[in-house]
Structure formats: structure tokens, C-alpha cells
Design an enzyme around this catalytic site. Structure first.
Site, PDB file in Angstrom:
ATOM      1  N   HIS A   1      29.877  93.628  88.156  1.00 23.20           N
ATOM      2  CA  HIS A   1      29.813  92.294  87.988  1.00 23.20           C
ATOM      3  C   HIS A   1      29.612  92.466  85.734  1.00 23.20           C
ATOM      4  CE1 HIS A   1      29.021  88.127  88.053  1.00 23.20           C
ATOM      5  NE2 HIS A   1      27.952  88.629  86.363  1.00 23.20           N
ATOM      6  N   GLU A   2      27.800  92.897  85.817  1.00 21.77           N
ATOM      7  CA  GLU A   2      27.545  93.157  84.625  1.00 21.77           C
ATOM      8  C   GLU A   2      28.888  94.743  83.442  1.00 21.77           C
ATOM      9  OE1 GLU A   2      26.091  91.156  83.448  1.00 21.77           O
ATOM     10  OE2 GLU A   2      24.627  90.635  85.508  1.00 21.77           O
TER      11      GLU A   2
ATOM     12  N   GLU B   1      31.766  84.540  82.796  1.00 17.75           N
ATOM     13  CA  GLU B   1      31.873  84.188  84.153  1.00 17.75           C
ATOM     14  C   GLU B   1      33.195  85.297  85.100  1.00 17.75           C
ATOM     15  OE1 GLU B   1      28.597  84.570  86.493  1.00 17.75           O
ATOM     16  OE2 GLU B   1      28.297  83.969  83.928  1.00 17.75           O
TER      17      GLU B   1
ATOM     18  N   HIS C   1      31.658  91.617  82.442  1.00 17.81           N
ATOM     19  CA  HIS C   1      31.255  91.184  81.056  1.00 17.81           C
ATOM     20  C   HIS C   1      31.245  91.847  80.154  1.00 17.81           C
ATOM     21  CE1 HIS C   1      29.413  87.616  82.397  1.00 17.81           C
ATOM     22  NE2 HIS C   1      28.774  88.036  83.377  1.00 17.81           N
TER      23      HIS C   1
END
Lengths: 499, 499
Positions: free
Chosen positions: A264-265, A294, A268
Site C-alpha cells: 500500500h505505502e 489513495e 503511494h
């Protein structure tokens, strides 16, 4: 039209100063969340406050106003033009709030966060209530200073997702909610359940770390422009385009947190690492909105990381790092287990299907609060009612209910919708991407370069040069549409739960 | 005398701003040397340059001048008075250099450092020579701006060791040199040599790290106000009194570097961690000089860490962390091996006996350079002559000779003597300390608290409230005297080499 070359040069110097403060602040934050010794926190908070004040002064300076006025309609350089637009918006929004009110508000924020922490620990909403009331009042006031067309809440939404309004959200959310709750009903009725027990077991931190580093590398995260560290609440942070850091958290009894958290990170971080270098040292050199950000993290976490294709190609790799206990779990059982759907009290622990329902509860409540339709004191009851309605469960205490998220204690109203928007954007991007390439095949062969490059071409490179809905439209040729998320979830979960 | 209360309050605000910049700069440096990804360095250098410029502006501002003028003879607060003194000195020294010259000099410094690196790699002094000539010229010019009483070099010495002059150094160094070379002769003639081979062997990094962390803890380094990280050129750095970080380097084939390096940096850190908290956010909240700082690091590294008592009490601990290969080495052989004396080309690899000779060579050469008695082009030859005279060896190339140290490439003339001064201070402090307690017994029982507390009481707490020679005099009741270092070395090495 006058010759603005020299003025643009001076303007860029001012922007560089802003960037320098931003990098110093970002580094101070990163350090506070990953490395700082306990006793260093107090002084550091003052340092951050001081640097933020200096940055604020630059953003609202007469010098800035001068550059905006002179350059606004007089530059031929597209980057300068967009930068001026961004600076002007910042300038206007900041100047509209009287300095004294802003200072009081900043103090209220930091006090409220401490009180919220206490209230959450004690599960006592009444402690937090008076602070939340004041925070709501300030946000109403600010929203009025900033102005809006139809709904006062739009002025707050604008801070996180410029261009998106309550009108948009009220169009997409109800239909999405109905689809999700109906999917959830089918899942609850299904007798074919994944077995989460197969994921239980001790997984040493060093092995988890090695595995997540390997995955980040495969995603195309550039370690010469970033690094991975441990923290309590994982985040990605950009110091500048060439220094974008990722953090994660290792739970030795639950490896899912580190694996999906890092992907997830990492999503980003790919966004921030791949912004056009020509935007460096301008306020355009970052993701265009919380929602588009997101969309990138959720695309990688869910559409890639939780997909059958991903585990078909990475399960052997996983086993190379995983302890003995996991070696005998069949791939299909593993895949089903990492996609278990189960209504839960805590948003950040929610599965990908029920997650948007958590968001809608927050959106509906904060919109009503800001519009004066409900009172702060009624929040705990309303929260629980909505939990019952949407998820079919009621939290045993406010700690696991209305007090669980930090956002409101920092006055962040209008932020939550970004999470659901990002998810819908991701699904819509995924739909378009699939028209251009066979995404599952690429994932199944571990070839992420084409996918990442597609996002760089269509999303990453622009930074703040394009507004969120402009990106959605340019990439997909359509307006925001929740249908793609519903289609994706229906297809995936009807497979897993066989309905 | 007017009421200066409100002015002092404003003055303190300005000091807080300075401290905030200093902490931001220190953090940026620490990160650059321990954590930063490769591609982040370029942008970070600009950020550091910007923040340093802002700090410089505050230090030389009209506002600062106003506070100095108003408060100088009008404050009853001792801390404020000393702070004003410190600020005034900074202000005066900075204002005396014309802004343009300073900017040119800063550019020359960074260019020279890059050229020096190339010159060192190629072992080609002629590349570096023109830059060094300019650096010497600038330093002469600055020294004249700053002023001095007897010797122009004193103006530069003042930057690192205020109060110490060439007169002092020329009194102590020759006698010290004679004593050291005569000790070295005896050591060279001795047939009882330590065997350094017993220290050779693979020592895994994680084990070295665990051992050094343990030692730091025992020294009384406060990990709630600091941390240990890995780097290439080890250093200690203070972000503020409550955040003082240590770094070290692990060589798996030579554990001595990490062990003694960490003890050394730990000594620096104990100084900064134990400064009186009332000095926080003033420019007095740091070590008073390079020399006094070095006295703390060298006391812990040599007088504690390389002592027989230390290893008698910590050898079992060492063995708990050390691999099999070291388990059979007798304590006495180990102790003698870590104290082998052997003239070497490189200063930072020198043993504790020959180390001051390396310093004297540099001191004599830079003093002559600044006084115009020798030319830059003659340095390589003179360097080698002095190496032959003092250490009995001649470096095979300039890389291992005149080009080995970074200091001159940064224009740091006057710095080197601090290393030898610190060593003499340490010996003199050690002598006084031994009159008050049985230091060897304490070390031999692993009880460091009394020793550390004694240094906190007599040295650490004052920060810059006292000048270096004031501390030496207050602690020992005497002026600087090299005798104590000679006595210490004679006693120690006559034992090890049996002469």
C-alpha cells in the site's frame, strides 16, 4: 504583456525556499515517527512548529501576492502558470482566516489530539465532546470564510479532493452502499468460507522485512531514491522526488499487516517517485489529491496484491521467506484466506469489501455535523445505528466506535471521503488499464513495469498539474463511476464465496 | 540600569529560532550520513545551504546587534550575560568578513573538498595545490579581519580553542614531542612485543553492535535521549540536549574500530547529554571547545576503554559477544594487543602514543603556512621530512601523507591542535580525578557512574558557560601541563613493553 523572465526567476527562488522548509519539516516528521529518542520529541515539536510558521509566512507573504498578481495572466510557461494557480489558492485560503483565529485553532488541534487519545483509552466520549464541538465550529467558520456554492461541507472537501462535491458523493455513495450491503448479505449467507486460520503462525520480523523489501523492489520502487523503515502507524512520505520513504510495521503473529501495508505505502511512493522532475521545487511536485493518492496505494494493495494472479506468481517467493508452518498451505486456501470478508468495528482493519461502508458512515455523520443537522453529543448513538445498518454489527464501546479515528481530533473534516474515492478511482483506472493490456497475465508473470509505466504516463508524472477529476476523465474518458468498483468486487467475491 | 525583562524575553525568542534552525540542520546532516538514499543527497545539500544561510542571517541581524547592545552590561542573569557574550563574538567575527568574500569562500570550500577527494584518490598533490593556496590566502585574510595579538595563527586557533595561543602550544608541544619520541625509541628497542594477531578474526556485525550497545549503556549513555546508527565516518551529533546521537562503523574483520570508536563517540555524547538543561535553546548548550570535547571522548576511549582495569572487568562480557576464535586468548595478551604501538602513516589509525606526533606535524606546517614562512607547494616534501623525524617512517605516496585529511580542504586551519590539547586535558583531568577517587578500582568493578558524574559536575554541565582553559584551571587547579600525559603514557607503556 511585459517581459516576466526575471520575475519568474525570483518567483522560483521563493518556491525553492518553500521547498527547503517543506523538506526540513518532512524529514523532522519522518524522524519523529521512525527514529527519534523518546525525550527528543518535545523539542522537536517546537522545531516543526517554527518551520511550519516560516513556511506559512512565505505562502502568505506580500512577496507571494506580488508574484501571483504579476505572473497570473502573464506567463507562457505552463508549469509556472499552474504553480501560480496553486500558490494563489493557498494564499487566498490562508489569508481568509484571521491570524488570531488560526493560531487559536492550531492550539485547539494539538490539545484536542491529546484529549482524544485519553478519551479513546478510557472509551469516554464526553471527555472529547467539548473539544469536538469547538473543532466543528471552527471548521464551519473556516468553510464560510472560504466559501462554497451549494453545500458548506464542499468547502472542506475541497482541501482534500478539489472538484469533488457533496453532490457527486451523494450520487455515487448510496448506490455503492446498496451494492456492497447486498454483496455482504450474499457473503454472509454463503457456506463456502475461507479459513483465516491458515494465515496464523509466527513469522520472524527479519524474514518479513526481507520479503517486503523484495516485493517493493519488484514493484519498481527505487531504493536509490527511498528506503524502508519500521514505525507504529505506517506511512509514505516524500522529502523530494528523489527521496520518497516508506515505512511499515511488523507483527510477528500476523504477517498480513507488513505485507499489504508495505505494498500500500509502496503504491503511494511510486506516485511521488515518478512525478516529472521538471516540477521539482514547485508546490506541484506532489500527488494531486488524497483520493488520487489513495487510488495508487489501493490499486497496488488490492488490485495487484490481493489478486489471485499475484499469489499465483509470488507464492513460491513467499514460501522462500515464510517459516515451516506456512509451507503446506495450498495456494488456493492462502488466496481465499487473505481475502476473507468479515464486518469489523475498526476501519483500518476492514477487508476491501466492507471498507467503503466504514467511510460512508463517517462521511454522512460529518456532513450532517457541518451542516448543523446533528449535534456532536449525538454522534456515539448515530455511529452505532449506522454500524448496525451498514455492517450489521454494533461496537461494544466508543473506543471501537466513534472514538477510533484520529482525524476529527485534528479537525480533519472532509478527509474521509478520499479513501472511498480513491478506491473507486482505482477500480475505474483498472478497468481502463485492462482494455489496454492483459493486467492479470502481467501480474501472473510478475511483470509490473508496464503497469507502473502506464500509471506514470497517465497519473504520476503530472503531480498537481491536473486536478483529480481531470485525471479520472483524461485516463478513463468518463466521469467518476462507482460501477467499476462494484463490478470488480462482485466478480472477485462471487468467486471466492461462490454465489 | 533599565528594566530589561521584556527585552530578555524577546532575545530568548530569537535564540529559540536559532536553535530550531540548528536542530533542523543537525538532523539533515545526521540523516545525510546515516540514512539518506543516494539520489536524495543533491537536493538535501541545497536545503542545508538554505537553512545555514537563514541561521547566519539571524546571527548577524540588526535585531541581534540590538539585543547585544542593550543587554551586554545590563543583565543580572548570568546565563543571559554569557549568551550575549557568545552571540557578540559570533556577530563580530561574522560581520568582519565582507559578505561577498564569505560567499566566494563557501563556494571555494565545497569545490576544494571535491578536488581534494580526486587528488587523494589519484595521489596527486598538484591538483589540490592551487585550491589550497586560495584557502590559505582566505584564512590569512580572515585572520587579519578578526585580529590577534602576537601570531596571526592565533586568530584561527580561536575558532576551535578560544584562549589557547601559539605561545601555549609552542611551550607544551616540543617537550611532549621529545618525551614521545624517546618513549617510541624505547618501545622500538623492546623485544617484548604485543601480538596483534590475537585480535584478528571474523566478528559478525550484529554481535559487534550488541556489544557496543551494551558498553554505551554501561557508560551511562542515555538511550532515551539518543541512539546508535551505522555510518562511514563515525561521529556524535547533538540535535538538542535530549537528542544526542552516536554513530559507528562495523568492520567484520576488525572489531577494534567499532568498539573503541563507539566508546570515543560515546564520550562526546555524554558531554552533550549532561549539559545543564537551563542552557537549552541558547548557544551555550554545547561543548565549550573542540579540545574539551576531545578530552571527554579520549578519556573514555583511552583512559577507560584501553585500560587494563577495563578489560579485567569486561573481558567476560566481550567473550559473551565474541565468536569462538577469540575465546582462548588470555586477557593479558588481549590487553597488550589492543595497546600495540606502531608508527603508521594515517593519523586516524594511529595508536595513542604516536597520535600526538601526527598532530604536531600538522600544527607546525599550518602555522608556518599561515605565517607565510613556507609555501603550499613545499608541503609534500616537508610533510615527509617531519614524518621521518618524528615517527621514523616516510609515506609511500601523498595519499598516505599530506593528502590524507579532509580538514584543509574545508579551510579548517587551527583545528588540528584541539586533538592533542584534548588528549593533554584528558590526562590532566585523569590525574585530578585519581586524587579524588580510585579510578582503576571503579573501572575494574565496572562502576562508571561516579566517574561520569564527576565529569558532569566539573565539565559537562557548564556547556559554553566556561572557556576551555578556565575549565582546566578550575578542575585541576593548574594551567595546561603536558607532563600528565607523558606520565600516563610512560607508566602504561613501560609496563606493556617492559622498559
Amino acid at each position: 504583456m511585459e517581459n516576466t523572465y526575471l520575475i519568474e526567476k525570483d518567483f522560483k527562488e521563493l518556491l525553492k525556499e518553500q521547498s527547503a522548509y517543506k523538506e526540513a519539516i518532512a524529514l523532522a516528521h519522518w524522524d519523529m515517527r521512525t527514529k527519534i529518542p523518546k525525550k527528543g520529541v518535545e523539542q522537536r515539536s517546537e522545531v516543526v512548529g517554527f518551520l511550519a510558521e516560516k513556511l506559512h509566512q512565505l505562502e502568505t507573504s506580500e512577496k507571494m501576492k506580488y508574484f501571483i498578481d504579476v505572473l497570473k495572466d502573464n506567463t507562457k510557461d505552463e508549469i509556472v502558470r499552474k504553480t501560480v494557480e496553486e500558490c494563489e489558492q493557498n494564499y487566498e485560503r490562508n489569508r481568509k482566516i484571521p491570524h488570531d483565529e488560526f493560531k487559536e485553532y492550531v492550539m485547539l488541534q494539538s490539545k484536542s489530539e491529546a484529549i482524544w487519545q485519553e478519551a479513546r483509552e478510557k472509551s469516554d466520549f464526553t471527555l472529547f465532546q467539548p473539544y469536538l464541538e469547538k473543532l466543528v465550529d471552527y471548521n464551519k467558520k473556516f468553510a464560510n470564510y472560504w466559501g462554497y456554492e451549494k453545500n458548506i461541507y464542499d468547502a472542506l472537501l475541497h482541501n482534500y479532493e478539489p472538484g469533488v462535491t457533496t453532490e457527486t458523493l451523494d450520487q455515487v455513495f448510496p448506490a455503492l452502499r446498496n451494492s456492497l450491503t447486498s454483496l455482504l448479505d450474499k457473503i454472509n449467507q454463503s457456506t463456502v468460507k475461507p479459513d483465516p486460520q491458515v494465515l496464523k503462525g509466527h513469522f520472524p520480523k527479519t524474514k518479513q522485512e526481507a520479503f517486503t523489501l523484495d516485493i517493493l523492489e519488484r514493484m519498481g520502487y527505487d531504493f536509490s531514491s527511498g528506503r524502508l523503515d519500521e514505525t507504529i502507524h505506517p506511512f509514505a512520505i516524500s522529502l523530494n522526488i528523489n527521496d520518497v520513504r516508506v515505512t511499515t510495521r511488523y507483527d510477528e503473529e500476523d504477517f498480513l499487516m507488513a505485507v499489504f501495508g508495505t505494498i500500500h505505502e509502496g503504491g503511494h511512493a511510486l506516485y511521488e517517485q515518478n512525478i516529472n522532475p521538471n516540477l521539482a521545487s514547485t508546490p506541484l511536485a506532489t500527488g494531486t489529491s488524497m483520493g488520487i493518492h489513495e487510488s495508487q496505494s489501493l490499486f497496488w494493495e488490492n488490485f495487484v496484491g490481493r489478486s489471485e494472479s499475484f499469489w499465483s506468481s509470488h507464492y513460491e517467493l513467499f514460501k522462500n521467506y515464510a517459516p515451516e508452518a506456512f509451507q503446506s498451505v495450498p495456494l488456493n486456501q492462502f488466496y481465499r484466506a487473505v481475502n476473507e470478508v468479515k464486518p469489523s468495528f475498526i476501519r483500518i482493519e476492514a477487508d476491501e469489501l466492507t471498507y467503503p461502508l466504514h467511510i460512508m458512515i463517517r462521511y454522512e455523520l460529518e456532513k450532517a455535523l457541518i451542516n448543523g443537522e446533528i449535534d456532536v453529543k449525538d454522534l456515539p448513538g448515530l455511529w452505532n445505528e449506522k454500524m448496525k445498518d451498514y455492517l450489521g454489527i454494533v461496537p461494544p464501546s466508543d473506543k471501537e466506535g466513534v472514538l477510533q479515528d484520529i482525524h476529527w481530533s485534528g479537525g480533519d473534516f472532509g478527509y474521509f471521503p478520499s479513501y472511498a474515492l480513491g478506491y473507486m478511482y482505482a477500480a475505474q483506472f483498472n478497468h481502463t488499464l485492462n482494455k489496454e493490456m492483459n493486467v492479470n497475465n502481467l501480474i501472473a508473470s510478475g511483470e509490473f513495469d508496464q503497469i507502473r509505466e502506464w500509471f506514470t504516463k497517465h497519473v504520476h508524472q503530472y503531480g498537481k498539474m491536473k486536478k483529480p477529476l481531470e485525471i479520472v476523465n483524461d485516463v478513463t474518458g468518463e466521469a467518476l463511476d462507482a460501477r467499476y468498483l462494484v463490478d470488480y468486487l462482485t466478480k472477485k467475491y462471487s468467486g471466492i464465496y461462490q454465489f
